[in-house]
Design a protein around this motif. Structure first.
Motif, PDB file in Angstrom:
ATOM      1  N   ASP A 222       0.832  -1.206   0.000  1.00  0.00           N
ATOM      2  CA  ASP A 222       0.000   0.000   0.000  1.00  0.00           C
ATOM      3  C   ASP A 222       0.866   1.256   0.000  1.00  0.00           C
ATOM      4  O   ASP A 222       0.561   2.238  -0.689  1.00  0.00           O
ATOM      5  CB  ASP A 222      -0.925  -0.004   1.218  1.00  0.00           C
ATOM      6  N   ARG A 225       2.540   1.659  -3.444  1.00  0.00           N
ATOM      7  CA  ARG A 225       1.546   2.058  -4.450  1.00  0.00           C
ATOM      8  C   ARG A 225       1.123   3.502  -4.239  1.00  0.00           C
ATOM      9  O   ARG A 225       0.923   4.254  -5.191  1.00  0.00           O
ATOM     10  CB  ARG A 225       0.337   1.120  -4.369  1.00  0.00           C
ATOM     11  N   SER A 228       3.932   5.841  -5.528  1.00  0.00           N
ATOM     12  CA  SER A 228       4.160   5.786  -6.966  1.00  0.00           C
ATOM     13  C   SER A 228       3.313   6.823  -7.689  1.00  0.00           C
ATOM     14  O   SER A 228       2.111   6.942  -7.474  1.00  0.00           O
ATOM     15  CB  SER A 228       3.816   4.387  -7.499  1.00  0.00           C
ATOM     16  N   LEU A 255       3.666  -6.544  -7.192  1.00  0.00           N
ATOM     17  CA  LEU A 255       3.132  -5.319  -7.788  1.00  0.00           C
ATOM     18  C   LEU A 255       3.526  -5.176  -9.262  1.00  0.00           C
ATOM     19  O   LEU A 255       3.223  -4.161  -9.881  1.00  0.00           O
ATOM     20  CB  LEU A 255       3.623  -4.100  -7.005  1.00  0.00           C
ATOM     21  N   ASP A 278       5.416   1.449 -11.892  1.00  0.00           N
ATOM     22  CA  ASP A 278       4.576   2.400 -12.641  1.00  0.00           C
ATOM     23  C   ASP A 278       5.382   3.627 -13.067  1.00  0.00           C
ATOM     24  O   ASP A 278       4.900   4.757 -13.001  1.00  0.00           O
ATOM     25  CB  ASP A 278       3.365   2.826 -11.805  1.00  0.00           C
TER      26      ASP A 278
END
Length: 392
Positions: A222, A225, A228, A255, A278
């Motif tokens: 979490d 993410r 990112s 991920l 990402d």
């Protein structure tokens, strides 16, 4: 994935971050910022012939008759005739026809006449002696220091283009880490969360958040993410080894991050990581504090150097005070030490879990696998508060 060499890791780190952007700022507000483009002179320096001394500006051979005064800041008289002298201050505009400035202490004045022995020195600064319009005074990637600010200001510069500083998120991993109080058995104080923002700031970045995560893969996922896309780089400390409570690698894989570096042939600091999630770089620093700092100068510093346009600059060199034997394995060693008379010498207390040595050191000498002899010159990495700003 196999480990890469220390030099390969630095090269890969230099390619990890995206493109930086620039902004125009007043020169007076640019201290510590990095130039986004070359800075050039907008005027000659000096912009006109000037007196290098307080004295008498004269024409031809003496003695000279005093005909007036040239005040600093005033336009020069158009021409000085032979046999004439005018009082002038340092920086005053020298008139056409003048052949020298005679310092007051080298002359005597009698009946409005200046008498002095001939000198080989004219004490006149010619126009453009320091620079001319268009000269590059500082290069893209140079850090603006107070002296450079003065140099640019003297050359007519009011505003400079600088690189925007990258935003960094820091994650401190580990159930054992506490942030205050005296640790009990099984606990350790957070020695990285308190210092990494300082290292990152001095290397050129801005830490926008420091978050502590327990050894819980979902909490870590979490946090990764969440960071990112909001920052230019995420830095995680701990969890990079292969123990049963090291979850950074498996979480990044879950991920679908792209792992670029997973282990580096260097001591200390071997279990460091670099990935992209990402499009955002994620740097994994080992949990041991000195190892984490080695990873910082291995992965974070080259990333920042590329961001700021310094990627092609070589590391400075330092001579070794003593020889270092070859390594039993093909790995680079980063030796913590100080520059002294006789060369760079290792300090004490430099195991991977210690910070006492680096706290009083100048930086790291980069020792190759084959070792070095005494007085050999090797690359070195100064600690950021001692970095040179124009290494090329």
């Amino acid at each position: 994935m196999t480990e890469v060499s220390w030099w390969q890791a630095r090269a890969l780190a230099g390619e990890a971050m995206g493109d930086s952007s620039g902004e125009e700022v007043p020169l007076a507000n640019a201290l510590g910022r990095t130039l986004a483009s070359d800075a050039v002179a907008l005027t000659d320096l000096p912009g006109f012939p000037t007196a290098a001394m307080d004295g008498w500006v004269v024409c031809g051979s003496g003695p000279w008759t005093i005909v007036g005064t040239i005040d600093t800041g005033a336009s020069s008289v158009s021409h000085l005739d032979a046999g004439k002298a005018m009082r002038i201050g340092t920086g005053g505009a020298v008139p056409a026809g003048a052949t020298a400035v005679v310092p007051f202490e080298a002359a005597t004045v009698t009946d409005s006449r200046v008498i002095a022995d001939a000198s080989d020195r004219t004490h006149i600064r010619v126009q453009g002696e320091e620079c001319v319009v268009g000269d590059v005074l500082a290069h893209r990637g140079d850090v603006i220091n107070p002296a450079l600010m003065g140099s640019l200001s003297a050359a007519g510069v009011d505003d400079v283009a600088v690189v925007q500083r990258p935003w960094i998120s820091v994650l401190i991993l580990g159930d054992e880490v506490i942030r205050a109080g005296v640790p009990t058995t099984g606990q350790v104080r957070d020695a990285l969360g308190v210092q990494l923002p300082g290292w990152i700031h001095m290397l050129g970045g801005d830490v926008v958040s420091v978050r502590t995560c327990t050894d819980d893969p979902q909490e870590l996922a979490d946090a990764l993410r969440s960071a990112s896309g909001e920052v230019d780089m995420t830095v995680a400390t701990g969890g990079t080894a292969r123990g049963h409570r090291d979850f950074l690698r498996s979480t990044l894989e879950a991920l679908r991050a792209t792992i670029i570096v997973d282990g580096v042939a260097v001591r200390p600091g071997h279990p460091m990581m670099l990935a992209t999630l990402d499009g955002t770089p994620v740097v994994g620093l080992p949990g041991n504090p000195l190892s984490a700092l080695v990873a910082t100068v291995t992965l974070i510093q080259p990333s920042f150097d590329a961001w700021f346009g310094r990627a092609q600059r070589d590391l400075p060199k330092v001579a070794m005070a003593e020889g270092v034997a070859p390594s039993s394995r093909p790995l680079t060693r980063l030796m913590v030490g100080r520059r002294e008379l006789g060369g760079f010498r290792q300090v004490e207390r430099v195991s991977s879990a210690m910070l006492r040595g680096i706290a009083h050191a100048d930086g790291w000498a980069v020792v190759p696998p084959q070792g070095v002899h005494a007085h050999d010159a090797v690359p070195w990495i100064p600690v950021p508060w001692m970095r040179r700003t124009d290494d090329r």
